[in-house]
Structure formats: structure tokens, C-alpha cells
Design an enzyme around this catalytic site. Structure first.
Site, PDB file in Angstrom:
ATOM      1  N   ASN A   1     -38.236 -49.259  15.842  1.00  0.00           N
ATOM      2  CA  ASN A   1     -38.507 -49.142  17.274  1.00  0.00           C
ATOM      3  C   ASN A   1     -37.495 -49.946  18.085  1.00  0.00           C
ATOM      4  OD1 ASN A   1     -40.531 -47.382  17.973  1.00  0.00           O
ATOM      5  ND2 ASN A   1     -42.169 -48.800  17.454  1.00  0.00           N
TER       6      ASN A   1
ATOM      7  N   ARG B   1     -40.443 -15.785  17.530  1.00  0.00           N
ATOM      8  CA  ARG B   1     -41.236 -14.586  17.738  1.00  0.00           C
ATOM      9  C   ARG B   1     -41.070 -13.689  16.510  1.00  0.00           C
ATOM     10  NH1 ARG B   1     -39.642 -11.945  23.289  1.00  0.00           N
ATOM     11  NH2 ARG B   1     -41.382 -10.587  22.707  1.00  0.00           N
ATOM     12  N   HIS B   2     -41.982 -12.746  16.337  1.00  0.00           N
ATOM     13  CA  HIS B   2     -41.828 -11.696  15.340  1.00  0.00           C
ATOM     14  C   HIS B   2     -40.512 -10.951  15.598  1.00  0.00           C
ATOM     15  CE1 HIS B   2     -42.759  -9.032  18.674  1.00  0.00           C
ATOM     16  NE2 HIS B   2     -43.696  -9.919  18.991  1.00  0.00           N
TER      17      HIS B   2
ATOM     18  N   ASN C   1     -42.068  -2.913  21.363  1.00  0.00           N
ATOM     19  CA  ASN C   1     -41.022  -3.574  22.154  1.00  0.00           C
ATOM     20  C   ASN C   1     -39.986  -2.556  22.610  1.00  0.00           C
ATOM     21  OD1 ASN C   1     -40.979  -6.572  20.067  1.00  0.00           O
ATOM     22  ND2 ASN C   1     -42.112  -6.190  21.944  1.00  0.00           N
TER      23      ASN C   1
ATOM     24  N   ARG D   1     -46.885  -7.508  13.059  1.00  0.00           N
ATOM     25  CA  ARG D   1     -45.475  -7.798  13.285  1.00  0.00           C
ATOM     26  C   ARG D   1     -45.086  -9.230  12.936  1.00  0.00           C
ATOM     27  NH1 ARG D   1     -48.337  -7.005  18.006  1.00  0.00           N
ATOM     28  NH2 ARG D   1     -47.894  -8.164  19.915  1.00  0.00           N
TER      29      ARG D   1
ATOM     30  N   GLU E   1     -51.201 -12.640  20.042  1.00  0.00           N
ATOM     31  CA  GLU E   1     -50.641 -12.530  21.390  1.00  0.00           C
ATOM     32  C   GLU E   1     -51.740 -12.561  22.451  1.00  0.00           C
ATOM     33  OE1 GLU E   1     -48.670 -13.297  23.317  1.00  0.00           O
ATOM     34  OE2 GLU E   1     -47.083 -11.838  23.747  1.00  0.00           O
TER      35      GLU E   1
ATOM     36  N   HIS F   1     -45.951 -14.918  19.096  1.00  0.00           N
ATOM     37  CA  HIS F   1     -45.678 -13.929  20.139  1.00  0.00           C
ATOM     38  C   HIS F   1     -45.202 -14.618  21.421  1.00  0.00           C
ATOM     39  CE1 HIS F   1     -47.889 -10.997  17.603  1.00  0.00           C
ATOM     40  NE2 HIS F   1     -48.546 -12.092  17.247  1.00  0.00           N
TER      41      HIS F   1
END
Lengths: 443, 443
Positions: free
Chosen positions: B143, B232-233, B239, B284, B306, B371
Site C-alpha cells: 500500500n 458480447r456474444h 443482429n 448466442r 439480455e 449481451h
């Protein structure tokens, strides 16, 4: 092969934990053990309590206080044998897939704790000691009165004599009792010490997620008397049509229930007790709650919304069977685990209800106005219903259920508003719009 | 008028809490304060840290160790004045609606704690002391090196001399430091004492739900180095069509990303570090994870699904605007709070992600494949993004984000797989199927 989380992020295969209770008699150990077991099972974690007293009763069904005197060699031998038998059974149970075993006994000496720790951990099982330490005389006396005079140890005996003997038994334990790590030489153990019912809590060397969940649950428990009231919303327009889900308004009779609910609640709760009302975010529960007294706090929880039927939302059971025959059959086959396409299973609902249960445990009197599947899951938690049964429980409309947690279970009281409503219960395989529940089954 | 829960079951109006940090310098107090503030704000609970050092620097920008000597009257006066100014500002902030104020200072004597307690609680604000007590030399030295040599107190100075002076400062504090309730006369305070970074934890007189949430969060923190990867997938068939939600398979390019992901991950994580992979329950994300090495543990979480677009699931933005014009406008107006009919808002997603965040804090290295909306919420937690901004953050497909928590914030590293994909970002008011994100905005 990806494994599904059971919702608390724990894979049953990864950890086996032995929860070893510690504490003098009448400190609420069995209450804690029983609550933890119920909570874990509700989360699909195989849990079982092994009560050493039950083993001891095989050998010594109704011992008097001197049986527990440390100088009573015969008593000591039998008590030791009972502990050994309980631990042996528990280890057997772990081998057959048990995940959290709870050893419910006083374990009040360092030597006993060391023996348990060594015996259990050499099988690769984690040990966490949970001690309830309490010097509050009122509480102890309450425990002695309520629980111990109804214990099998004193069955058929005069309650006053039983209470006296039980106090003497406690004194014998007090002579040898060491609180965990009291001498500073048990600091390597993982333990949770709950003092004076949660006034102070010490958490030592908690390691993994499942241990942490158990600890968080136990420190949220309280033992102040209170009740939880459950009600479904009033009958809705979609109920009339036998359609599931949706966000419909109340029917005429549903509105009648909403107007009558304040009286029903007042009679059950009493005038002076403060009550908090939780609804879902859907119109029919909010409308059902809207005539309740203004001084009741009201909260809307998304987590109390009805089970999401996905693509089947708004359909009748006949339409589901026609349009998704495989799904219809699969759901009847395993209703707890079946997840609607794009929607939820009962298992999913339990996962999202977990924070609600935690908050319920922390709270005083709460009235929950929610939906059939959600009420089934909450009811299953309190009444320890199996996953095979809970999705089929009848929860009639226009009925107020009062649940009151007690030391060894939950009392149930059911009040009908005497306002007619359709039945939304459905038997396996049926596509009836409205069908009377089979009488057995609960609630 | 029913009030909505903010998801942790707390009504902001009900409790105001002052978290008073306690501990010697270099014990991670500021780290704890900063994490707690970020977590609470993410849960929509107004939280703010008041760092007494910042106030003191107005008067004494770069003091040497002797400034902190208890016999230095001038130093004592200035440090006292800084504490008073910080507390005065905090009380002002509470009056303007603050809910959790965090007083970040050593508060290392009983007298100072008593003064804070009395000053704050007479305004009706609850006080909870949070002490970090640590004797682990490695940790303290770490620290000192990492944080304190970059402190404004030592800006422009030789790091070795700074470290030496800082150690002397600590020695001056050690002379007067009393751990909370060390003498047994502070047992009436509500406090959390974290010893040796969580090896042992004492929780004393925690009263209400918000206090309990803060405590549970803090005892789940750890400071072992680790990272969180977000992806994301791969690009999905929906899409390509500019349709939201659904449960589509990957596109050809999405499959390419799934095949390339193991390399991308290996390069970022390294060969030897064990990694756990979390996906949603949708096709997905599971498909995107399926080529990852078998020795990575994989878990599927419903909570990572999602954002549920309710009746708009599977529609294009143009179709939403045509069919639900009011909803389309309302969402753009307040995207964080707008809840799709029969679906969710960003606020709802944050609520269901809360257990995920708690589990993330407890964990080591985790890769999350989820998602757009979910990644936005998790990213907002780590990077402390405002609720107005987080629903608009660009999160490109086929990109691996690495987040590494540090003492005072989170490092970010972004790696593109260099596999083309449509953009699913959408600007306010737009109904374009695919639109390039405005360059500012993050991720």
C-alpha cells in the site's frame, strides 16, 4: 459441458461443508440449524441436519440432569457414542452426494470440536463452526419454556419439574463450556460466532462463496415474533378467460376483494401493528393493494412479478397444448425445471426471489400481494415443500394466508374473503380453463 | 402513494448513514470507501466520500511526518480543523438528500470517534464505524509503495524519501491509535471491524437493511490481484436484421468470433491462470463460449440474459417506433428508467445483476460473455458511469474488454478480434438498423 448455476453461483460438486453448531442448550442452535437446512434445500442445495440428541435418545431416552454431569462416566460414554454415530451417518451422507451437513449438538469443549474437525476434514469436507452465545436470561428462559418442555426428553413429565431439570442440565454444560477461540487457540478454524442473537457477530476465516451465503443468511435471521401474510391479487380479467400471464385489470369480483382486503388484514394483523405491503409491478397486485390504509408502507418489487411464460404469455392452456404440444408435455413432466420459451421456470423464480427471502428474514410484519407461482415459491420456503410438489400447490384467489415462524416450523392460518372467484389451479395433463384443485396438496 | 423499491429493498428516505472509516494509514481505507461509494451509486443510492486529507491539504499541502506527531500543536489544530470542515460539508450534503456519507480519515482515537459520533448522530444520522485493522507487513508495504508515493502529499518528491517519511507518519499515528472497542467501552457503537483483509470480521450492532447491505458488500471485497473480462456474444442472425432480443443462433461471422475467442482470451489471460467463464442462458452466448478450453469452468446465469424487451422482443427499432410510438419516445427520453411493456428497464437489469456483482467481487479471474445492455450495466459498475450515460455506451461486437481493479479505480484494455460485425449501437431518436457509434462515450 457447461454446468448451470443453481442461482447462488455455487456448483454443488465443488464444495462440501459441515456446519458444526456450538453452544449451551437453549441458545437456539436447533432453530438456526433448521432454518439453514430449509433455506439451502429451497435453493436446491442438498442439506441435512444430524441432531446428536436424537441419536443419544436411542440409548438414553429420558435422562435426568446428572446424565450430563462431566463426572458421570456412563453418561459421558453414551453421549460420545451418540456424537460418533451422528458423525458417521453424516459422513456416509456426504459420500452419497450431500453438500451441507449440519451437526446439531452442543460441541461445547475444545476437545470435542477438535475431534469433529479432524474426523470431518480428513474426508475433504470443509468445517465451519456456528456458535450461538447468549447471556440474555429472558431469551434463555423463553427457549426453556417453549421448546424444551415439549422435548421428547421430558415427554409426559410435569413441565415445571422438566424446566428445573433442564436448567440443571444447562449448569452441567456450563461447567465445561468454552466459547470458540475464547483462549485464542482456535483462530485457525472457520467460524461464525453469533452473540446475544446477533447484537455482535464474529466471522473468522470464511473462505468460499457457499460458506459466505450461509453466514450472510444466518446473520440476517432474527427471532422477534412476527408473521408474513400472503395473498394473490384479486381475480383478473384474464383469470376469467383462463389465460395465463399478461397485465390485466381486476374483474368485478377482483375489485370486490380489493375493497374487502383492508378488513381482512385488520382482523388478522390487529389495529396497532405496523405493516409493510409488498406488491409486484403488475396492475392486478397494485390494484388489489390500493384500498389498504395509507399508513402502511408500500413497496413494488419487480422480483414479485408472475413467472414469465415467454411465448405462452396470454394464452390458455388449450392454446399452449395446440401451439406448443412438446412444451406442454415437457412442463407437466418436470414443472419445476421447465422453462417457458423466452420465459422462466419455477427454478428461475426461486433464484430471483432469494433477495426477497433474505429481506423477509430481516423484516417484521410483511404482507405480500403477488401471483400464483411466486406465492407457491415463497410458501414452499416457509413450509419446506419439495420441488416436485410446490408447482402444483393450490393457492386459491381471494384468500389471505398468514404464516408465523416458530422455533421448529411455521404455523399457517388461512382466511377466505368469501368472494367467489374462478380457480386457476390446473392438474397434470389438463387443459381445462377452470378446474377444482385436488383436495390434498396443501395451502 | 406506493414507492418503488430501488432493488435492495431500501427506501432512500428512510435512513441516512454516515460510514466513518477507522484505521492507520495504508490500511486500504480509501479503497474501501471508494468501492462502497461506487457500489451504492450504482444501486441508485446517493453516496459521497469526504476525504479529510483533501481538506487538510488546503492548509498543509505537503506536510512531513512530524506534522502528524501528537505533540505538534499546530499540526493537531490543522488536522482537527480539516476534520471539522469535512464533517460540516457532509452534514450539509445530508440535508440536501444524501443517503450514505463516507468519512475517509484515520479516526484513530476514541475521542475523535466520540466527537464524530455525537456531531453526526445529533442530526438524526446513523453512524457505522468501518475499521480496517491490518498487521500484515507485505500488505502495508504494498500500500505504501503503490498508493502513497503517488499521493498529492508527496508529489514531485523522491519516492524512497516519500516512503520513509510516510512510514514515520504511520509511526506517529501508531502512538495514539486505538482499535475500535479495544478497551471494551465502545460496544454501543455500530461497527464493522475487518482484520487482516477479511481473515476475521467483527460485526457489532448492525441495525437495518441498508447497513447490512453495506456490511455484506464490504466483507465480500478482496484485494488479491485479478481481472474481469467482458465480451458480447458473436454477431447473431437477429443482429444482422437489426432486430432486438430473441434467441437467435450466431451468424457466419459470429461463429468466426467464437472460434477466435480462445486465442484472444489466451493472449490476454495467459496460459496458466485459471479462468471461470460465465454466460447467459441464451444460445448466442453459449455458442460463443463453446470453443474455450475445457479446463475453464463454465456457468450459465439467467441473470446474465439480455434486457427483456417485452412486447418489443424481436422487433426492429423502426417497427417499435411504428407500433409503439409513445414508448419509443419515452425510452429515448429516459432510457435508464424506461421499462418495456411486459419487459425490463436498465434499472431492473441492475437489480438482477446485483448478486452477480457480489459474486464478481468475491471471485478471481472471470470472463463474462453476455449481451449489450448487461455488459453496459456491469461496465458502469466498474467504471462508475452515470445512469444517464450507461444505456448509451457503445459496446462493439467481437471485442474483448479487460477490466483490472486498482486501488483508486479500474484499468481498461480493449482488444478487437478484427472480425467485421454490424453495429448494434443506436443514437437517440434514430431507427437505423446499423449505425456507427458517436466516437465519445467510452468502452
Amino acid at each position: 459441458m457447461p454446468r448451470r448455476t443453481n442461482g447462488v453461483g455455487v456448483q454443488a460438486e465443488d464444495a462440501q461443508i459441515c456446519v458444526v453448531m456450538v453452544g449451551l442448550p437453549a441458545r437456539g442452535k436447533s432453530y438456526i440449524a433448521q432454518k439453514a437446512q430449509r433455506y439451502l434445500r429451497w435453493l436446491s442445495i442438498p442439506a441435512r441436519t444430524f441432531n446428536v440428541g436424537n441419536y443419544r435418545r436411542n440409548d438414553a431416552p429420558q435422562p435426568t440432569a446428572d446424565f450430563f454431569d462431566m463426572n458421570n462416566a456412563e453418561g459421558e460414554r453414551k453421549r460420545r457414542a451418540a456424537a460418533e454415530a451422528a458423525v458417521a451417518d453424516m459422513l456416509q451422507w456426504f459420500k452419497s452426494g450431500g453438500v451441507v451437513g449440519i451437526l446439531d449438538a452442543t460441541n461445547s469443549t475444545k476437545e470435542r470440536r477438535q475431534w469433529v474437525f479432524e474426523t470431518v476434514s480428513k474426508e475433504g469436507i470443509e468445517v465451519i463452526f456456528v456458535e450461538s452465545k447468549c447471556d440474555n436470561e429472558d431469551l434463555i428462559m423463553g427457549n426453556i419454556r417453549d421448546v424444551k418442555t415439549t422435548s421428547p426428553d421430558y415427554k409426559g413429565q410435569d413441565p415445571d419439574a422438566a424446566a428445573l431439570d433442564f436448567r440443571n442440565r444447562i449448569r452441567n454444560y456450563e461447567k465445561i463450556y468454552k466459547s470458540i477461540n475464547e483462549d485464542g487457540d482456535e483462530g485457525d478454524y472457520t467460524y461464525l460466532k453469533i452473540m446475544d442473537v446477533g447484537k455482535q457477530v464474529i466471522i473468522n476465516r470464511i473462505q468460499d462463496y457457499l460458506q459466505s451465503r450461509i453466514v450472510y443468511y444466518l446473520i440476517n435471521l432474527h427471532i422477534r415474533p412476527r408473521s408474513v401474510w400472503l395473498s394473490r391479487h384479486g381475480e383478473s380479467m384474464l383469470n376469467l378467460e383462463g389465460r395465463i400471464g399478461g397485465d390485466a385489470a381486476l374483474s368485478y369480483r377482483g375489485e370486490e376483494y380489493a375493497r374487502k382486503l383492508p378488513d381482512l388484514v385488520r382482523q388478522s394483523v390487529g389495529d396497532d401493528r405496523p405493516l409493510t405491503v409488498w406488491t409486484s409491478t403488475l396492475k392486478r397486485t397494485i390494484a388489489t393493494a390500493r384500498h389498504l390504509p395509507k399508513h402502511y408502507n408500500q413497496l413494488q418489487w419487480k422480483a414479485l412479478d408472475e413467472l414469465d411464460a415467454g411465448v405462452c404469455d396470454g394464452l390458455t392452456y388449450q392454446e399452449i397444448k395446440d401451439q406448443y404440444p412438446d412444451d406442454f408435455a415437457a412442463r407437466d413432466d418436470d414443472k419445476y425445471n421447465y422453462r417457458y420459451r423466452g420465459g422462466e421456470s419455477y427454478r428461475d423464480v426461486v433464484i430471483r426471489l432469494e433477495p426477497i427471502i433474505m429481506e423477509l428474514e430481516r423484516s417484521e410484519d410483511i404482507l405480500i400481494i403477488s401471483h400464483q407461482a411466486v406465492i407457491r415459491c415463497i410458501y414452499a420456503y416457509f413450509m419446506q415443500k419439495d420441488q416436485e410438489d410446490s408447482p402444483w400447490l393450490p393457492v386459491p384467489l381471494h384468500t389471505l394466508i398468514k404464516l408465523t415462524p416458530r422455533a421448529y416450523g411455521t404455523d399457517e392460518e388461512k382466511t377466505s374473503a368469501n368472494i367467489k372467484a374462478v380457480s386457476t389451479w390446473r392438474g397434470k395433463g389438463s387443459t381445462a380453463k377452470h378446474e377444482d384443485p385436488v383436495p390434498e396438496g396443501g395451502i
